[in-house]
Design an enzyme around this catalytic site. Structure first.
Site, mmCIF file in Angstrom:
data_model
loop_
_atom_site.group_PDB
_atom_site.id
_atom_site.type_symbol
_atom_site.label_atom_id
_atom_site.label_comp_id
_atom_site.label_asym_id
_atom_site.label_seq_id
_atom_site.Cartn_x
_atom_site.Cartn_y
_atom_site.Cartn_z
ATOM 1 N N LYS A 212 -2.053 -6.246 3.316
ATOM 2 C CA LYS A 212 -2.268 -6.658 2.461
ATOM 3 C C LYS A 212 -1.616 -5.909 1.420
ATOM 4 O O LYS A 212 -1.447 -4.672 0.966
ATOM 5 C CB LYS A 212 -3.262 -7.033 1.172
ATOM 6 N N GLU B 253 -5.615 6.710 5.288
ATOM 7 C CA GLU B 253 -4.362 7.864 5.708
ATOM 8 C C GLU B 253 -4.000 7.420 4.202
ATOM 9 O O GLU B 253 -3.786 7.010 3.162
ATOM 10 C CB GLU B 253 -3.093 6.488 5.878
ATOM 11 N N CYS C 253 2.559 11.440 0.945
ATOM 12 C CA CYS C 253 1.384 11.427 0.901
ATOM 13 C C CYS C 253 1.589 13.092 1.411
ATOM 14 O O CYS C 253 0.904 14.058 1.034
ATOM 15 C CB CYS C 253 1.214 10.587 2.244
ATOM 16 N N GLU D 175 -3.588 16.060 -6.252
ATOM 17 C CA GLU D 175 -2.344 15.311 -5.549
ATOM 18 C C GLU D 175 -1.299 14.556 -7.160
ATOM 19 O O GLU D 175 -1.439 13.288 -7.730
ATOM 20 C CB GLU D 175 -2.021 13.845 -5.069
#
Ligand code: TXE
Length: 489
Positions: free
Chosen positions: A176, A251, A285, A385
């Site tokens: 997905k 992750e 990331c 972040e």
């Protein structure tokens, strides 16, 4: 406008609800494709197809070597479709073409080849019970149906890092992609049709997290969930998986520090630090989004850094001379600008950038490479972040100070250490809380080497042997050769 349906059981299907959503080209800011908006009904069709493929179809009867051959053919198919895959990914999420061809597509192909070679190499063990009339051995076995959920910043790479090991282990997969960049994953499915994988082995479900991602994770026939995305998304998915006692790999995001000591080589390190965040517009990331400078080198380093960063050319992600492409979607573009505005209000010093620009008047979503100095380590910019081209600069005095600052966030994905003193570099690598530590380099990676996070950057590993083990479960088998069983009572 291209209309993209979704894929299950070897067929392209229309969404049960008949609805589609727009996918935008971040260089023009305009919709270019309509993507199937799948829902719970479609999720069930996809999982049932994957379940049948695992339990009834040829895939479950293949030998490990035959599965390995199928993976090799998948790598060959990706190679044949590489140009088209690159074209769609650049158009759909703005990733620079020079980052995709040939580098990223070669990596995609190598990932399939690497795990093709592993398909018949993982073994069980005979356990030394010390008893003659008992044989105990273990069998590594697949979970069955895997739900693989991916993020928008590098859809092809993130998808294949899950697909290749999951298939090598013998599972079947429902993939997905993010609703912000689904098209290149659908294009990957077109390439994999070329590899003649049995129907239902790989299925691609498109749509929104809560509408189709959640029903996929919750489906009772899904036994393993592999998620790549934000901490917010990951905690939601992990909670859904926990309710069904499913194995999970997470992750997640990061706020990775780059530590620069006074003895670092100035120019090399400036380029290394810039390379660790700006080329993907910070949308990685493991982006090195915090820069910790030892006091002695701080001012000279910042001056050089601003000089280099200000030279970056923003523009068409398809152009070879573009240094930084657009932000991948409008929502994230606005989110990054919000971080910049609040950092200014929090009193950080803007050393360069800070503005939205449209370098080619293309209607695209671009943000200048932005550097803030005098950042308060407790501020939002130092701890949250941003996932954009925004570097937060802080200073430290000694090694203890550097480690304390580096570890002072909830994340632990990566870190960089720049110093000519390799003893110091290795000692500090042991004390940094992160799944990957770079010493005098940044952003290096290969399929053989595991990646993953500490703390809120996630758990489990992708790539390497650990990346395969994530898709296997161990069965212990006991065979008694005793002539009689002692009566229990
Ligand atoms: O994440 P989101 P995004 C991280 C990066 C950043 C984020 C950006 O650090 O934080 O990814 O990607 C689905 N049930 N990484 O904005 O919103 C959603 O549809 C089921 C880390 O896409 O979390 C999408 O497909 N599914 C990474 C996916 O989750 C749900 C490398 C991610 O969405 C859901 C790259 C739900 N309730 C980016 N909610 C690494 N560590 O390697 C959302 N989704």
């Amino acid at each position: 406008m291209e209309t993209c349906n979704w894929y299950a059981d070897g067929k392209w299907l229309e969404p049960a609800g008949g609805e589609y959503f727009d996918s935008d080209n971040p260089y023009t800011g305009k919709a270019w494709a309509r993507i199937a908006r799948c829902d719970e009904k479609d999720a069930n069709i996809a999982v049932q197809a994957a379940y049948r493929a695992f339990h009834e179809g040829p895939w479950g009867r293949m030998t490990p070597a035959e599965r390995g051959l199928m993976l090799r053919r998948s790598g060959d198919a990706v190679a044949r479709h590489a140009d088209r895959l690159a074209e769609v990914e650049t158009r759909d999420n703005g990733k620079r073409r020079v980052d995709i061809r040939p580098g990223l597509t070669s990596w995609l192909i190598d990932s399939f080849y690497y795990y093709a070679g592993m398909a018949d190499k993982f073994e069980g063990a005979v356990i030394p019970t010390g008893r003659d009339n008992i044989l105990n051995f273990t069998r590594p076995e697949p979970f069955g149906v895997v739900a693989a959920i991916t993020a928008w910043n590098s859809p092809l790479l993130i998808a294949i890092w899950k697909l290749a090991p999951a298939l090598a282990a013998g599972n079947t997969v429902v993939l997905k992609p993010s609703e912000f960049a689904s098209a290149s994953t659908l294009e990957l499915m077109r390439a994999l049709e070329d590899a003649d994988l049995p129907s239902g082995v790989v299925n691609v479900l498109t749509g929104f997290g809560t509408e189709v991602g959640a029903p996929l994770v919750e489906h009772p026939l899904v036994r393993k969930v592999s998620f790549t995305g934000s901490v917010a998304g990951g905690t939601r998915v992990a909670a859904l998986a926990a309710a069904g006692v499913k194995s999970v790999t997470m992750e997640l995001g990061g706020k990775s520090p780059q530590l620069v000591f006074d003895d670092a080589r100035l120019d090399d390190t400036v380029h290394g630090v810039c390379g660790g965040i700006f080329p993907p517009a910070g949308q990685s990331c493991i982006a090195g989004s915090r820069l910790l400078l030892q006091a002695g080198i701080h001012d000279a380093f910042v001056a050089r850094l601003v000089e280099v960063a200000s030279r970056a050319r923003l523009g068409d992600p398809n152009a070879d001379d573009t240094d930084i492409g657009p932000i991948a979607n409008r929502a994230h573009f606005d989110r990054v600008l919000g971080f910049i505005e609040r950092a200014r209000a929090d009193g950080a010093t803007l050393a360069c950038g800070g503005n939205a620009v449209d370098p080619d008047d293309s209607g695209g979503w671009f943000i200048e490479p932005t550097i803030f100095t005098d950042v308060d380590p407790e501020s939002e910019l130092a701890r949250a972040e941003v996932f954009g081209p925004v570097l937060a600069v802080m200073r430290f005095d000694d090694e203890a100070d550097a480690v304390r600052l580096a570890n002072a966030t909830d994340y632990g994905l990566a870190a960089g250490i720049w110093t000519e003193d390799h003893r110091r570099a290795l000692e500090l690598a042991n004390r940094i809380e992160a799944g990957t530590v770079y010493l005098n380099n940044y952003f290096d990676a290969c399929t053989q080497s595991p990646v993953g996070g500490y703390k809120q950057s996630g758990y489990g590993r992708e790539l390497g042997w650990e990346g395969l083990r994530a898709y296997l479960q161990t069965k212990s088998v006991w065979l008694s050769t005793a002539r009689r069983i002692d009566a229990p009572f």
